[in-house]
Design a protein around this motif. Sequence first.
Motif, PDB file in Angstrom:
ATOM      1  N   ASP A 129      -1.409   2.415  -1.498  1.00  0.00           N
ATOM      2  CA  ASP A 129      -0.794   3.359  -0.576  1.00  0.00           C
ATOM      3  C   ASP A 129      -1.374   4.743  -0.865  1.00  0.00           C
ATOM      4  OD1 ASP A 129       0.747   4.529   1.328  1.00  0.00           O
ATOM      5  OD2 ASP A 129       2.651   4.277   0.276  1.00  0.00           O
ATOM      6  N   MET A 130      -2.233   5.200   0.014  1.00  0.00           N
ATOM      7  CA  MET A 130      -2.823   6.528  -0.119  1.00  0.00           C
ATOM      8  C   MET A 130      -2.005   7.453   0.768  1.00  0.00           C
ATOM      9  SD  MET A 130      -6.833   5.440   0.059  1.00  0.00           S
ATOM     10  CE  MET A 130      -7.424   7.110  -0.108  1.00  0.00           C
ATOM     11  N   GLU A 131      -1.175   8.254   0.153  1.00  0.00           N
ATOM     12  CA  GLU A 131      -0.249   9.109   0.895  1.00  0.00           C
ATOM     13  C   GLU A 131      -0.976   9.875   1.995  1.00  0.00           C
ATOM     14  OE1 GLU A 131       2.189  11.578  -1.557  1.00  0.00           O
ATOM     15  OE2 GLU A 131       2.597   9.943  -2.938  1.00  0.00           O
ATOM     16  N   ASP A 132      -0.390   9.862   3.167  1.00  0.00           N
ATOM     17  CA  ASP A 132      -0.879  10.602   4.332  1.00  0.00           C
ATOM     18  C   ASP A 132      -2.284  10.201   4.775  1.00  0.00           C
ATOM     19  OD1 ASP A 132       1.509  12.058   4.391  1.00  0.00           O
ATOM     20  OD2 ASP A 132       0.708  13.538   2.980  1.00  0.00           O
ATOM     21  N   MET A 133      -2.738   9.001   4.388  1.00  0.00           N
ATOM     22  CA  MET A 133      -4.058   8.549   4.840  1.00  0.00           C
ATOM     23  C   MET A 133      -3.974   7.119   5.388  1.00  0.00           C
ATOM     24  SD  MET A 133      -6.247  10.974   4.431  1.00  0.00           S
ATOM     25  CE  MET A 133      -7.920  10.618   4.029  1.00  0.00           C
ATOM     26  N   LEU A 134      -3.625   6.195   4.516  1.00  0.00           N
ATOM     27  CA  LEU A 134      -3.518   4.799   4.938  1.00  0.00           C
ATOM     28  C   LEU A 134      -2.826   3.991   3.853  1.00  0.00           C
ATOM     29  CD1 LEU A 134      -5.787   2.688   3.480  1.00  0.00           C
ATOM     30  CD2 LEU A 134      -7.306   4.177   4.734  1.00  0.00           C
ATOM     31  N   SER A 135      -2.379   2.806   4.248  1.00  0.00           N
ATOM     32  CA  SER A 135      -1.901   1.827   3.282  1.00  0.00           C
ATOM     33  C   SER A 135      -2.609   0.515   3.591  1.00  0.00           C
ATOM     34  CB  SER A 135      -0.380   1.674   3.340  1.00  0.00           C
ATOM     35  OG  SER A 135       0.011   1.100   4.560  1.00  0.00           O
ATOM     36  N   ALA A 136      -2.900  -0.231   2.559  1.00  0.00           N
ATOM     37  CA  ALA A 136      -3.636  -1.484   2.726  1.00  0.00           C
ATOM     38  C   ALA A 136      -3.154  -2.490   1.692  1.00  0.00           C
ATOM     39  CB  ALA A 136      -5.137  -1.246   2.571  1.00  0.00           C
ATOM     40  N   GLY A 137      -3.199  -3.746   2.057  1.00  0.00           N
ATOM     41  CA  GLY A 137      -2.776  -4.773   1.123  1.00  0.00           C
ATOM     42  C   GLY A 137      -3.480  -6.087   1.391  1.00  0.00           C
ATOM     43  N   PHE A 193     -11.062 -29.275  -4.945  1.00  0.00           N
ATOM     44  CA  PHE A 193     -10.515 -29.235  -3.594  1.00  0.00           C
ATOM     45  C   PHE A 193      -9.569 -28.038  -3.523  1.00  0.00           C
ATOM     46  CE2 PHE A 193     -11.419 -33.568  -4.742  1.00  0.00           C
ATOM     47  CZ  PHE A 193     -12.062 -34.088  -3.638  1.00  0.00           C
ATOM     48  N   THR A 194      -9.844 -27.104  -2.618  1.00  0.00           N
ATOM     49  CA  THR A 194      -9.068 -25.874  -2.561  1.00  0.00           C
ATOM     50  C   THR A 194      -8.466 -25.691  -1.171  1.00  0.00           C
ATOM     51  OG1 THR A 194     -10.541 -24.857  -4.169  1.00  0.00           O
ATOM     52  CG2 THR A 194      -9.190 -23.381  -2.884  1.00  0.00           C
ATOM     53  N   PHE A 195      -7.188 -25.288  -1.137  1.00  0.00           N
ATOM     54  CA  PHE A 195      -6.562 -24.914   0.125  1.00  0.00           C
ATOM     55  C   PHE A 195      -5.620 -23.744  -0.122  1.00  0.00           C
ATOM     56  CE2 PHE A 195      -3.578 -27.870  -1.702  1.00  0.00           C
ATOM     57  CZ  PHE A 195      -2.332 -27.407  -1.335  1.00  0.00           C
ATOM     58  N   GLY A 196      -5.340 -22.999   0.930  1.00  0.00           N
ATOM     59  CA  GLY A 196      -4.446 -21.862   0.781  1.00  0.00           C
ATOM     60  C   GLY A 196      -4.573 -20.894   1.930  1.00  0.00           C
ATOM     61  N   ASP A 197      -4.106 -19.680   1.695  1.00  0.00           N
ATOM     62  CA  ASP A 197      -4.182 -18.659   2.722  1.00  0.00           C
ATOM     63  C   ASP A 197      -4.406 -17.292   2.080  1.00  0.00           C
ATOM     64  OD1 ASP A 197      -1.421 -17.291   2.341  1.00  0.00           O
ATOM     65  OD2 ASP A 197      -0.930 -19.406   2.585  1.00  0.00           O
ATOM     66  N   VAL A 198      -5.067 -16.445   2.860  1.00  0.00           N
ATOM     67  CA  VAL A 198      -5.323 -15.062   2.459  1.00  0.00           C
ATOM     68  C   VAL A 198      -4.884 -14.181   3.627  1.00  0.00           C
ATOM     69  CG1 VAL A 198      -7.069 -13.365   1.808  1.00  0.00           C
ATOM     70  CG2 VAL A 198      -7.296 -15.742   1.037  1.00  0.00           C
ATOM     71  N   ALA A 199      -3.987 -13.242   3.349  1.00  0.00           N
ATOM     72  CA  ALA A 199      -3.504 -12.328   4.380  1.00  0.00           C
ATOM     73  C   ALA A 199      -3.821 -10.897   3.965  1.00  0.00           C
ATOM     74  CB  ALA A 199      -1.995 -12.499   4.565  1.00  0.00           C
ATOM     75  N   TRP A 200      -4.230 -10.086   4.926  1.00  0.00           N
ATOM     76  CA  TRP A 200      -4.530  -8.686   4.642  1.00  0.00           C
ATOM     77  C   TRP A 200      -4.007  -7.807   5.767  1.00  0.00           C
ATOM     78  CZ3 TRP A 200      -7.478  -6.135   8.223  1.00  0.00           C
ATOM     79  CH2 TRP A 200      -8.277  -6.925   9.063  1.00  0.00           C
TER      80      TRP A 200
END
Length: 149
Positions: free
Chosen positions: A21-29, A60-67
């Motif tokens: 969380d960059m105050e007054d610029m952006l937030s990202a996750g 064997f790999t499974f899953g999810d990535v959310a951004w």
Amino acid sequence: LGFTVAATGGYYYTHLGVHVDMEDMLSAGIEANIHTFTLGAQASAKLLIFVPYFGARALFTFGDVAWDITPDWEALIGSGSDDYTTKLLMAMLPDSFSNTISYGFFDHVRPQIYGGLALDMGPVDLTLGASYTFVSNVFGANLSLRFAI
């Protein structure tokens, strides 16, 4: 001289979560939940204190990535301007960006070979190994020291 062949299996769960969380610029996750199963076979032979081993396995790999990214366009572009183009640009830009990528059990199958040498010295075990994953072209190495009581 002892020769051993073994079937191997395993499960790994990886969770990653990062938020900035960059105050007054952006937030990202970003958040990821990844499950990996392994199936394989290994052969080893004990020669005095030396135990060379070789194996092959499939991962064997499974899953999810959310951004997600939520920018503050006024702070990024400039809020002090009365310029019509700037105001129009800010009105056209989205409030946020996000996506979730999911993949199934057989979408990311990675065959791997590995081998190494262990020194079995009674209560002390020293192992040096290496691996190669074909699909991603990744080499790996490991060194472990174990004390048994």
